[in-house]
Design an enzyme around this catalytic site. Sequence first.
Site, PDB file in Angstrom:
ATOM      1  N   ARG A  15      32.414  39.141  50.258  1.00 32.82           N
ATOM      2  CA  ARG A  15      33.618  40.247  50.349  1.00 32.82           C
ATOM      3  C   ARG A  15      34.730  40.337  49.374  1.00 32.82           C
ATOM      4  NH1 ARG A  15      35.654  38.663  56.028  1.00 32.82           N
ATOM      5  NH2 ARG A  15      34.413  36.663  55.726  1.00 32.82           N
ATOM      6  N   THR A  79      26.940  25.595  55.380  1.00 36.29           N
ATOM      7  CA  THR A  79      27.611  24.567  55.070  1.00 36.29           C
ATOM      8  C   THR A  79      27.091  23.259  55.201  1.00 36.29           C
ATOM      9  OG1 THR A  79      28.523  24.833  57.398  1.00 36.29           O
ATOM     10  CG2 THR A  79      29.958  25.797  55.515  1.00 36.29           C
ATOM     11  N   ASP A 103      37.631  27.265  49.734  1.00 32.05           N
ATOM     12  CA  ASP A 103      38.212  28.609  49.930  1.00 32.05           C
ATOM     13  C   ASP A 103      39.417  28.707  51.036  1.00 32.05           C
ATOM     14  OD1 ASP A 103      37.177  28.476  52.021  1.00 32.05           O
ATOM     15  OD2 ASP A 103      36.071  30.570  51.725  1.00 32.05           O
ATOM     16  N   ARG A 332      58.869  35.155  22.086  1.00 32.03           N
ATOM     17  CA  ARG A 332      57.627  34.713  21.938  1.00 32.03           C
ATOM     18  C   ARG A 332      57.657  33.265  21.703  1.00 32.03           C
ATOM     19  NH1 ARG A 332      54.515  38.610  18.114  1.00 32.03           N
ATOM     20  NH2 ARG A 332      52.913  37.069  18.821  1.00 32.03           N
ATOM     21  N   ALA A 379      70.090  46.867  13.425  1.00 31.21           N
ATOM     22  CA  ALA A 379      69.229  47.786  14.038  1.00 31.21           C
ATOM     23  C   ALA A 379      68.005  47.866  13.287  1.00 31.21           C
ATOM     24  CB  ALA A 379      69.761  48.860  14.716  1.00 31.21           C
ATOM     25  N   TYR A 386      54.270  38.400   7.552  1.00 29.95           N
ATOM     26  CA  TYR A 386      52.594  38.166   7.140  1.00 29.95           C
ATOM     27  C   TYR A 386      52.093  39.458   6.230  1.00 29.95           C
ATOM     28  CZ  TYR A 386      47.673  38.298   9.053  1.00 29.95           C
ATOM     29  OH  TYR A 386      46.304  38.234   9.141  1.00 29.95           O
ATOM     30  N   SER A 404      71.196  47.926   8.960  1.00 33.57           N
ATOM     31  CA  SER A 404      70.049  48.389   9.521  1.00 33.57           C
ATOM     32  C   SER A 404      68.954  48.647   8.712  1.00 33.57           C
ATOM     33  CB  SER A 404      70.796  49.720  10.324  1.00 33.57           C
ATOM     34  OG  SER A 404      71.563  49.389  11.083  1.00 33.57           O
ATOM     35  N   GLY A 422      72.238  48.501   4.447  1.00 36.31           N
ATOM     36  CA  GLY A 422      71.217  49.067   5.197  1.00 36.31           C
ATOM     37  C   GLY A 422      70.035  49.865   4.443  1.00 36.31           C
TER      38      GLY A 422
HETATM   39  C1  UD1 Z   1      32.822  27.977  58.580  1.00 34.25           C
HETATM   40  C2  UD1 Z   1      32.585  27.013  59.761  1.00 34.25           C
HETATM   41  C3  UD1 Z   1      33.444  27.848  61.152  1.00 34.25           C
HETATM   42  C4  UD1 Z   1      34.922  27.659  60.693  1.00 34.25           C
HETATM   43  C5  UD1 Z   1      35.306  28.292  59.595  1.00 34.25           C
HETATM   44  C6  UD1 Z   1      36.458  28.170  59.056  1.00 34.25           C
HETATM   45  C7  UD1 Z   1      30.198  26.602  59.463  1.00 34.25           C
HETATM   46  C8  UD1 Z   1      28.891  26.713  59.942  1.00 34.25           C
HETATM   47  N1  UD1 Z   1      31.259  27.146  60.182  1.00 34.25           N
HETATM   48  O1  UD1 Z   1      32.727  29.151  58.567  1.00 34.25           O
HETATM   49  O2  UD1 Z   1      33.105  27.219  62.361  1.00 34.25           O
HETATM   50  O3  UD1 Z   1      35.483  28.178  61.775  1.00 34.25           O
HETATM   51  O4  UD1 Z   1      34.357  27.845  58.443  1.00 34.25           O
HETATM   52  O5  UD1 Z   1      36.804  28.989  57.827  1.00 34.25           O
HETATM   53  O6  UD1 Z   1      30.633  25.499  58.896  1.00 34.25           O
HETATM   54  N2  UD1 Z   1      29.714  27.085  51.431  1.00 34.25           N
HETATM   55  C9  UD1 Z   1      28.952  26.606  50.573  1.00 34.25           C
HETATM   56  N3  UD1 Z   1      27.634  26.765  50.787  1.00 34.25           N
HETATM   57  C10 UD1 Z   1      26.944  27.733  51.663  1.00 34.25           C
HETATM   58  C11 UD1 Z   1      27.668  28.011  52.617  1.00 34.25           C
HETATM   59  C12 UD1 Z   1      29.163  27.927  52.354  1.00 34.25           C
HETATM   60  O7  UD1 Z   1      29.091  25.815  49.698  1.00 34.25           O
HETATM   61  O8  UD1 Z   1      25.755  27.628  51.617  1.00 34.25           O
HETATM   62  C13 UD1 Z   1      31.329  27.010  51.153  1.00 34.25           C
HETATM   63  C14 UD1 Z   1      31.893  28.322  51.132  1.00 34.25           C
HETATM   64  O9  UD1 Z   1      31.885  28.549  49.783  1.00 34.25           O
HETATM   65  C15 UD1 Z   1      33.383  28.100  51.776  1.00 34.25           C
HETATM   66  C16 UD1 Z   1      32.820  27.131  52.854  1.00 34.25           C
HETATM   67  O10 UD1 Z   1      31.553  26.637  52.499  1.00 34.25           O
HETATM   68  O11 UD1 Z   1      33.980  27.717  50.800  1.00 34.25           O
HETATM   69  C17 UD1 Z   1      32.916  27.771  54.046  1.00 34.25           C
HETATM   70  O12 UD1 Z   1      31.785  28.720  54.381  1.00 34.25           O
HETATM   71  P1  UD1 Z   1      31.861  30.262  54.926  1.00 34.25           P
HETATM   72  O13 UD1 Z   1      30.678  30.920  54.748  1.00 34.25           O
HETATM   73  O14 UD1 Z   1      33.214  30.925  54.659  1.00 34.25           O
HETATM   74  O15 UD1 Z   1      32.098  29.643  56.430  1.00 34.25           O
HETATM   75  P2  UD1 Z   1      32.320  30.314  57.554  1.00 34.25           P
HETATM   76  O16 UD1 Z   1      31.503  31.411  58.037  1.00 34.25           O
HETATM   77  O17 UD1 Z   1      34.055  31.099  57.434  1.00 34.25           O
HETATM   78 CA    CA Z   2      34.973  31.043  55.173  1.00 35.28          CA
END
Ligand code: UD1
Ligand code: CA
Length: 455
Positions: A15, A79, A103, A332, A379, A386, A404, A422
């Site tokens: 997104r 995750t 994030d 600078r 001025a 350079y 100036s 000047g």
């Molecule tokens: C996750 C939680 C959700 C929570 C929310 C809070 C899970 C399944 N869900 O959802 O319950 O309310 O965070 O913000 O955990 N990432 C990876 N690898 C992946 C997927 C994600 O490293 O395969 C990382 C993303 O970069 C991010 C974090 O994990 O930093 C969270 O992933 P995201 O997809 O944003 O999870 P949500 O759907 O927001």
């Molecule tokens: Ca998220």
Amino acid sequence: MALNVVIMAAGKGTRMKSALPKVLHRLAGTSLLQHVLQAASALGAARTVVVTGHGAEAVEAAAAASGAVFVRQMPQQGTGHAVQQALPALDDANPVTLVLNGDVPLIRPETLQALVQACGGRALALLTVDLPDASGYGRIVRDGSGGVAAIVEHRDATPAQRAITEVYTGFLAAPTGWLRKWVADLGNDNAQGEYYLTDVVAMAVAAGVPVATAAAGSETEVLGVNSPAQLAELERRLQRQQAQVLMEAGVRLADPARFDLRGRLDCGRDVEIDVGCIFEGRVRLADGVRVGAHCVIRDAVVEAGAVIHPYTHIEGAQVGPGALIGPYARLRPGAELGPQVHIGNFVEVKNSTLAAGAKANHLAYLGDATVGERVNFGAGSITANYDGANKHRTVIGDDVHVGSNCVLIAPVTLGAGATVGGGSTIGRDAPAGQLTVARARQATVPGWKRPVKGR
Ligand code: UD1
Ligand code: CA
């Protein structure tokens, strides 16, 4: 208690609609990931593992100095799958493993400390928050006696579960041994076909491991960045907090909503900052400094009582006490201005020192110059520092007056008290205390007639 920290930073961030990996987008001048790494380092984590995937090389390069270990997650299957990749890098000597979201940048170390305490190496601890609009978040589902039973992702939730406002923030702390076992056992039978880290909650319940919750101190610290709009929203919240801290310390901000600090700003007493200013890197404003509207100041020191007029840019420079700079001035790197120096509109100074009381008030360039006390630089005059290959110095003694529209071709020295007429182009040293003029002599042509149009 010794800690492993896992930072999940492999997600694509679809997104954001950006070529830059999401965690490298900047909040107050610092990448999202760097904010999270700073929080981890404030906890004194014994081992920090960053899970990278999307844009892994760029993410790893950006965080190389942090001392973290990197593991790659390819492809990204959720995750739970992310934490699976981190398992081999965890140190079992650390009884607690804390999982952070790459994030969610504004998480406070104190809050994480409370989460680690709630875990205590025995329980699975979840950081939760109450959100009036919980859509998109995993819901905390509790049993009849109030204990946590599971986390249900929004997409998998029933309408009744969607009404729950207590949500999982994406932060948990678990006993390292248990986390290893649970994460290895995760399945992906859900709406997204992903391995959900949140499924470890039901596993903990089934294993009789206590599930504890800790509440976030504020919504702001657990807000994630998924889109440019959310990034901008968090930026405003962080800027507002920083502005508040400065105002509490006595700094007078004309409008805290129109103030941006991307780094660190130290202020003395009675500092005034007008609207629209941006401070980057490390900036120090001493007592009584006034900064006019729409200035950009980076890595600079401004001494007591100096006034920076509107629309001035300062980078890597030092401004002496009582100096007057701008409007529309540009200092600078390497500009070092002494006390009471005046730099006016459309004047650029680079790698030059100006001693007390020196003035360049209009449309001038001073580069690689050493300028004495009380010098008046006219001025439109410039140092030609350079030659197309190398830079050379211009030395201007005390009390010199440069008229100036002069060009001083470096290397060149103007002796103390010299005056340069000047319009002069000065390619050889000008002696002290005398007038030097280097331009064609003015002539009037007697009897000259203007041409007239032919018939
Ligand atoms: C996750 C939680 C959700 C929570 C929310 C809070 C899970 C399944 N869900 O959802 O319950 O309310 O965070 O913000 O955990 N990432 C990876 N690898 C992946 C997927 C994600 O490293 O395969 C990382 C993303 O970069 C991010 C974090 O994990 O930093 C969270 O992933 P995201 O997809 O944003 O999870 P949500 O759907 O927001
Ligand atoms: Ca998220």
